[in-house]
Design a protein around this motif. Structure first.
Motif, PDB file in Angstrom:
ATOM      1  N   GLY A  51      43.642  47.876  50.103  1.00  0.00           N
ATOM      2  CA  GLY A  51      43.951  47.740  48.676  1.00  0.00           C
ATOM      3  C   GLY A  51      45.295  47.092  48.391  1.00  0.00           C
ATOM      4  N   LEU A  52      46.297  47.397  49.172  1.00  0.00           N
ATOM      5  CA  LEU A  52      47.639  46.858  48.931  1.00  0.00           C
ATOM      6  C   LEU A  52      47.692  45.338  49.110  1.00  0.00           C
ATOM      7  CD1 LEU A  52      50.477  47.686  48.113  1.00  0.00           C
ATOM      8  CD2 LEU A  52      51.000  47.996  50.526  1.00  0.00           C
ATOM      9  N   PRO A  53      47.153  44.772  50.189  1.00  0.00           N
ATOM     10  CA  PRO A  53      47.167  43.312  50.313  1.00  0.00           C
ATOM     11  C   PRO A  53      46.340  42.612  49.220  1.00  0.00           C
ATOM     12  CG  PRO A  53      46.786  44.298  52.453  1.00  0.00           C
ATOM     13  CD  PRO A  53      46.721  45.400  51.438  1.00  0.00           C
ATOM     14  N   VAL A  54      45.208  43.202  48.862  1.00  0.00           N
ATOM     15  CA  VAL A  54      44.384  42.616  47.805  1.00  0.00           C
ATOM     16  C   VAL A  54      45.152  42.632  46.485  1.00  0.00           C
ATOM     17  CG1 VAL A  54      42.289  42.922  46.438  1.00  0.00           C
ATOM     18  CG2 VAL A  54      42.196  43.127  48.921  1.00  0.00           C
ATOM     19  N   THR A  55      45.752  43.745  46.169  1.00  0.00           N
ATOM     20  CA  THR A  55      46.514  43.872  44.923  1.00  0.00           C
ATOM     21  C   THR A  55      47.696  42.909  44.912  1.00  0.00           C
ATOM     22  OG1 THR A  55      45.902  46.204  44.787  1.00  0.00           O
ATOM     23  CG2 THR A  55      47.766  45.488  43.455  1.00  0.00           C
ATOM     24  N   LEU A  56      48.411  42.811  46.014  1.00  0.00           N
ATOM     25  CA  LEU A  56      49.544  41.886  46.085  1.00  0.00           C
ATOM     26  C   LEU A  56      49.082  40.429  46.008  1.00  0.00           C
ATOM     27  CD1 LEU A  56      51.821  43.602  48.748  1.00  0.00           C
ATOM     28  CD2 LEU A  56      52.148  43.509  46.273  1.00  0.00           C
TER      29      LEU A  56
END
Length: 91
Positions: free
Chosen positions: A15-20
């Motif tokens: 989720g963090l890489p997608v969100t970033l």
């Protein structure tokens, strides 16, 4: 490891890489928009400055004529004014 820890680790790792990534693309798009707006504003400002400069030049020419009329000759001032009034372009 329990199920909750694995779930949270998966959320962070995926989720963090997608969100970033999505946030970074939104920021790039916003910056392109701001640059486009700044370019348009600069062009508009330059056009207004050119219009003001042209207007100022016309006013300076008129003042020069009036100064010449007031200082050069006193007898034919009325005739010169009438001639200028007839030659003035209609806006």
């Amino acid at each position: 490891m329990d199920g909750f820890t694995v779930f949270m680790l998966a959320i962070i790792c995926v989720g963090l890489p997608v969100t970033l990534g999505i946030g970074g693309e939104m920021f790039k798009s916003w910056m392109r928009h701001k640059e486009t707006m700044a370019t348009a504003l600069n062009a508009q400002t330059a056009e207004k400055a050119a219009q003001y400069a042209a207007h100022t030049e016309r006013l300076e020419q008129r003042v020069r004529v009036l100064e010449r009329l007031a200082t050069d000759r006193g007898i034919a001032v009325a005739d010169d004014i009438e001639r200028l009034r007839d030659a003035r372009p209609v806006n």
